[in-house]
Design a protein around this motif. Structure first.
Motif, PDB file in Angstrom:
ATOM      1  N   MET A  57      -6.352   3.614  -5.516  1.00 57.25           N
ATOM      2  CA  MET A  57      -5.052   3.171  -5.015  1.00 57.25           C
ATOM      3  C   MET A  57      -5.278   1.900  -4.206  1.00 57.25           C
ATOM      4  SD  MET A  57      -3.120   6.632  -3.809  1.00 57.25           S
ATOM      5  CE  MET A  57      -4.438   7.799  -3.514  1.00 57.25           C
ATOM      6  N   GLY A  58      -4.603   0.844  -4.593  1.00 56.17           N
ATOM      7  CA  GLY A  58      -4.787  -0.427  -3.899  1.00 56.17           C
ATOM      8  C   GLY A  58      -6.243  -0.848  -3.972  1.00 56.17           C
ATOM      9  N   ASP A  59      -6.845  -1.197  -2.829  1.00 59.74           N
ATOM     10  CA  ASP A  59      -8.258  -1.595  -2.858  1.00 59.74           C
ATOM     11  C   ASP A  59      -9.192  -0.420  -2.567  1.00 59.74           C
ATOM     12  OD1 ASP A  59      -7.840  -1.332  -0.141  1.00 59.74           O
ATOM     13  OD2 ASP A  59      -8.816  -3.205   0.401  1.00 59.74           O
ATOM     14  N   TRP A  60      -8.656   0.803  -2.515  1.00 61.83           N
ATOM     15  CA  TRP A  60      -9.497   1.997  -2.387  1.00 61.83           C
ATOM     16  C   TRP A  60      -9.979   2.401  -3.769  1.00 61.83           C
ATOM     17  CZ3 TRP A  60      -7.815   7.549  -2.939  1.00 61.83           C
ATOM     18  CH2 TRP A  60      -8.865   8.426  -2.641  1.00 61.83           C
ATOM     19  N   ASP A  61     -11.262   2.696  -3.899  1.00 59.18           N
ATOM     20  CA  ASP A  61     -11.871   2.988  -5.194  1.00 59.18           C
ATOM     21  C   ASP A  61     -11.639   4.415  -5.696  1.00 59.18           C
ATOM     22  OD1 ASP A  61     -13.526   4.432  -3.506  1.00 59.18           O
ATOM     23  OD2 ASP A  61     -15.347   3.300  -3.985  1.00 59.18           O
ATOM     24  N   GLY A  62     -10.927   5.237  -4.937  1.00 59.26           N
ATOM     25  CA  GLY A  62     -10.634   6.599  -5.371  1.00 59.26           C
ATOM     26  C   GLY A  62     -11.750   7.594  -5.084  1.00 59.26           C
ATOM     27  N   VAL A  63     -12.756   7.191  -4.326  1.00 56.85           N
ATOM     28  CA  VAL A  63     -13.881   8.072  -4.024  1.00 56.85           C
ATOM     29  C   VAL A  63     -13.751   8.580  -2.591  1.00 56.85           C
ATOM     30  CG1 VAL A  63     -16.398   8.263  -3.815  1.00 56.85           C
ATOM     31  CG2 VAL A  63     -15.397   6.872  -5.640  1.00 56.85           C
ATOM     32  N   VAL A  64     -13.841   9.925  -2.447  1.00 61.48           N
ATOM     33  CA  VAL A  64     -13.884  10.547  -1.131  1.00 61.48           C
ATOM     34  C   VAL A  64     -15.337  10.925  -0.883  1.00 61.48           C
ATOM     35  CG1 VAL A  64     -13.071  12.432   0.320  1.00 61.48           C
ATOM     36  CG2 VAL A  64     -11.551  11.470  -1.429  1.00 61.48           C
ATOM     37  N   HIS A  65     -15.916  10.415   0.178  1.00 60.41           N
ATOM     38  CA  HIS A  65     -17.316  10.663   0.510  1.00 60.41           C
ATOM     39  C   HIS A  65     -17.396  11.860   1.448  1.00 60.41           C
ATOM     40  CE1 HIS A  65     -18.380   6.832  -1.325  1.00 60.41           C
ATOM     41  NE2 HIS A  65     -17.273   6.377  -0.760  1.00 60.41           N
ATOM     42  N   CYS A  66     -18.231  12.821   1.085  1.00 58.81           N
ATOM     43  CA  CYS A  66     -18.312  14.071   1.841  1.00 58.81           C
ATOM     44  C   CYS A  66     -19.765  14.450   2.090  1.00 58.81           C
ATOM     45  CB  CYS A  66     -17.643  15.203   1.054  1.00 58.81           C
ATOM     46  SG  CYS A  66     -15.932  14.869   0.582  1.00 58.81           S
ATOM     47  N   GLU A  67     -19.944  15.357   3.041  1.00 62.17           N
ATOM     48  CA  GLU A  67     -21.257  15.947   3.299  1.00 62.17           C
ATOM     49  C   GLU A  67     -21.039  17.389   3.749  1.00 62.17           C
ATOM     50  OE1 GLU A  67     -25.194  15.482   6.178  1.00 62.17           O
ATOM     51  OE2 GLU A  67     -23.747  13.848   6.076  1.00 62.17           O
ATOM     52  N   VAL A  68     -21.821  18.297   3.182  1.00 69.78           N
ATOM     53  CA  VAL A  68     -21.744  19.699   3.573  1.00 69.78           C
ATOM     54  C   VAL A  68     -22.341  19.826   4.975  1.00 69.78           C
ATOM     55  CG1 VAL A  68     -22.448  22.064   3.039  1.00 69.78           C
ATOM     56  CG2 VAL A  68     -21.944  20.463   1.171  1.00 69.78           C
ATOM     57  N   LEU A  69     -21.541  20.349   5.910  1.00 70.42           N
ATOM     58  CA  LEU A  69     -21.956  20.461   7.310  1.00 70.42           C
ATOM     59  C   LEU A  69     -22.352  21.881   7.702  1.00 70.42           C
ATOM     60  CD1 LEU A  69     -19.132  18.235   8.854  1.00 70.42           C
ATOM     61  CD2 LEU A  69     -21.465  17.553   8.211  1.00 70.42           C
ATOM     62  N   GLU A  70     -21.719  22.880   7.077  1.00 71.79           N
ATOM     63  CA  GLU A  70     -21.999  24.269   7.447  1.00 71.79           C
ATOM     64  C   GLU A  70     -21.676  25.186   6.283  1.00 71.79           C
ATOM     65  OE1 GLU A  70     -20.392  27.651  10.612  1.00 71.79           O
ATOM     66  OE2 GLU A  70     -19.766  25.584  10.862  1.00 71.79           O
ATOM     67  N   ILE A  71     -22.535  26.186   6.096  1.00 68.44           N
ATOM     68  CA  ILE A  71     -22.299  27.222   5.092  1.00 68.44           C
ATOM     69  C   ILE A  71     -22.657  28.568   5.695  1.00 68.44           C
ATOM     70  CG2 ILE A  71     -23.092  28.226   2.906  1.00 68.44           C
ATOM     71  CD1 ILE A  71     -23.608  25.408   1.894  1.00 68.44           C
ATOM     72  N   ILE A  72     -21.700  29.483   5.633  1.00 65.82           N
ATOM     73  CA  ILE A  72     -21.967  30.897   5.883  1.00 65.82           C
ATOM     74  C   ILE A  72     -21.425  31.583   4.633  1.00 65.82           C
ATOM     75  CG2 ILE A  72     -21.582  32.918   7.342  1.00 65.82           C
ATOM     76  CD1 ILE A  72     -20.986  30.944   9.660  1.00 65.82           C
ATOM     77  N   GLU A  73     -22.320  31.922   3.730  1.00 64.97           N
ATOM     78  CA  GLU A  73     -21.938  32.381   2.394  1.00 64.97           C
ATOM     79  C   GLU A  73     -20.876  33.465   2.446  1.00 64.97           C
ATOM     80  OE1 GLU A  73     -23.978  33.844  -1.786  1.00 64.97           O
ATOM     81  OE2 GLU A  73     -25.247  33.278  -0.104  1.00 64.97           O
ATOM     82  N   ASN A  74     -19.857  33.263   1.625  1.00 65.42           N
ATOM     83  CA  ASN A  74     -18.712  34.169   1.485  1.00 65.42           C
ATOM     84  C   ASN A  74     -17.819  34.232   2.725  1.00 65.42           C
ATOM     85  OD1 ASN A  74     -19.475  34.908  -1.176  1.00 65.42           O
ATOM     86  ND2 ASN A  74     -20.905  36.392  -0.330  1.00 65.42           N
ATOM     87  N   HIS A  75     -18.063  33.359   3.731  1.00 64.54           N
ATOM     88  CA  HIS A  75     -17.268  33.397   4.963  1.00 64.54           C
ATOM     89  C   HIS A  75     -16.754  32.039   5.422  1.00 64.54           C
ATOM     90  CE1 HIS A  75     -18.112  37.613   5.705  1.00 64.54           C
ATOM     91  NE2 HIS A  75     -19.361  37.355   5.376  1.00 64.54           N
ATOM     92  N   ARG A  76     -17.594  30.991   5.356  1.00 62.16           N
ATOM     93  CA  ARG A  76     -17.189  29.710   5.952  1.00 62.16           C
ATOM     94  C   ARG A  76     -17.903  28.553   5.250  1.00 62.16           C
ATOM     95  NH1 ARG A  76     -15.175  27.745  11.061  1.00 62.16           N
ATOM     96  NH2 ARG A  76     -16.415  26.023  11.852  1.00 62.16           N
ATOM     97  N   LEU A  77     -17.123  27.511   4.959  1.00 59.63           N
ATOM     98  CA  LEU A  77     -17.640  26.281   4.366  1.00 59.63           C
ATOM     99  C   LEU A  77     -17.005  25.114   5.108  1.00 59.63           C
ATOM    100  CD1 LEU A  77     -19.041  24.597   2.093  1.00 59.63           C
ATOM    101  CD2 LEU A  77     -16.948  24.936   0.752  1.00 59.63           C
ATOM    102  N   VAL A  78     -17.832  24.183   5.580  1.00 61.52           N
ATOM    103  CA  VAL A  78     -17.336  23.010   6.297  1.00 61.52           C
ATOM    104  C   VAL A  78     -17.963  21.766   5.683  1.00 61.52           C
ATOM    105  CG1 VAL A  78     -17.116  21.853   8.544  1.00 61.52           C
ATOM    106  CG2 VAL A  78     -17.215  24.369   8.441  1.00 61.52           C
ATOM    107  N   TYR A  79     -17.120  20.757   5.403  1.00 59.35           N
ATOM    108  CA  TYR A  79     -17.653  19.474   4.943  1.00 59.35           C
ATOM    109  C   TYR A  79     -16.817  18.327   5.500  1.00 59.35           C
ATOM    110  CZ  TYR A  79     -14.333  20.525   1.059  1.00 59.35           C
ATOM    111  OH  TYR A  79     -13.237  20.882   0.302  1.00 59.35           O
ATOM    112  N   SER A  80     -17.485  17.186   5.629  1.00 62.03           N
ATOM    113  CA  SER A  80     -16.780  15.977   6.055  1.00 62.03           C
ATOM    114  C   SER A  80     -15.979  15.446   4.873  1.00 62.03           C
ATOM    115  CB  SER A  80     -17.777  14.929   6.546  1.00 62.03           C
ATOM    116  OG  SER A  80     -18.647  14.548   5.488  1.00 62.03           O
ATOM    117  N   TRP A  81     -14.953  14.650   5.189  1.00 54.95           N
ATOM    118  CA  TRP A  81     -14.065  14.058   4.178  1.00 54.95           C
ATOM    119  C   TRP A  81     -13.768  12.647   4.653  1.00 54.95           C
ATOM    120  CZ3 TRP A  81     -11.148  16.531   0.075  1.00 54.95           C
ATOM    121  CH2 TRP A  81     -10.109  15.769  -0.454  1.00 54.95           C
TER     122      TRP A  81
END
Length: 164
Positions: A57-81
């Protein structure tokens, strides 16, 4: 006098009629995420950097850069956006937000809560306004994809018409 930025979050919550393990699989498998959100190269590994890809969109390339910050399997997932062009005022300034998924087992299945936190207003107002109404639909899409996985995992019955 200059107004300070206001920080806003988008929060949605729903009961999904599936076990937490199936909802977790739907949230953490790249192919399945692509069915309910957008194409990606996600891996459920803390520290893993990944991207979501959508229409530019416009001069944005359409890519969202993320990083997995926390995982508690089957309970919690956190990532940057992070995304959007800092020079693209029509679509909002640079996003630096966090997405948190929380799964809680309940009698009916899983209480799924998503918090997309850290929208700085007024700078991120366009992105906040664009994403806010759609986040409820994301949970519906997760439900739909999880239901499809449940169908694929169901035991196959013999429908040959033979009586024993």
């Amino acid at each position: 006098m200059t107004d300070a930025s206001e920080i806003r979050d988008i929060t949605v919550e729903s009961i999904l009629l599936h076990a937490p393990e199936l909802v977790w699989k739907t949230l953490t498998t790249a192919e399945l995420i692509g069915q309910w959100l957008m194409p990606n190269d996600f891996e459920a590994v803390v520290g893993k950097k990944f991207n979501f890809r959508t229409k530019p969109m416009g001069d944005w390339d359409g890519v969202v850069h993320c990083e997995v910050l926390e995982i508690i399997e089957n309970h919690r997932l956190v990532y940057s956006w992070k995304g959007v062009s800092s020079e693209n005022s029509k679509y909002g300034s640079q996003l630096d937000t966090t997405v948190t998924w929380t799964l809680v087992a309940v009698e009916a299945g899983t209480r799924l809560k998503m918090v997309h936190a850290g929208f700085r207003l007024p700078a991120n107002k366009a992105a906040f306004d664009a994403m806010s109404p759609g986040r409820g639909h994301v949970l519906q899409a997760v439900e739909r994809v999880a239901a499809g996985q449940e169908v694929r995992l169901a035991p196959q019955s013999n429908h040959c018409g033979n009586s024993s």
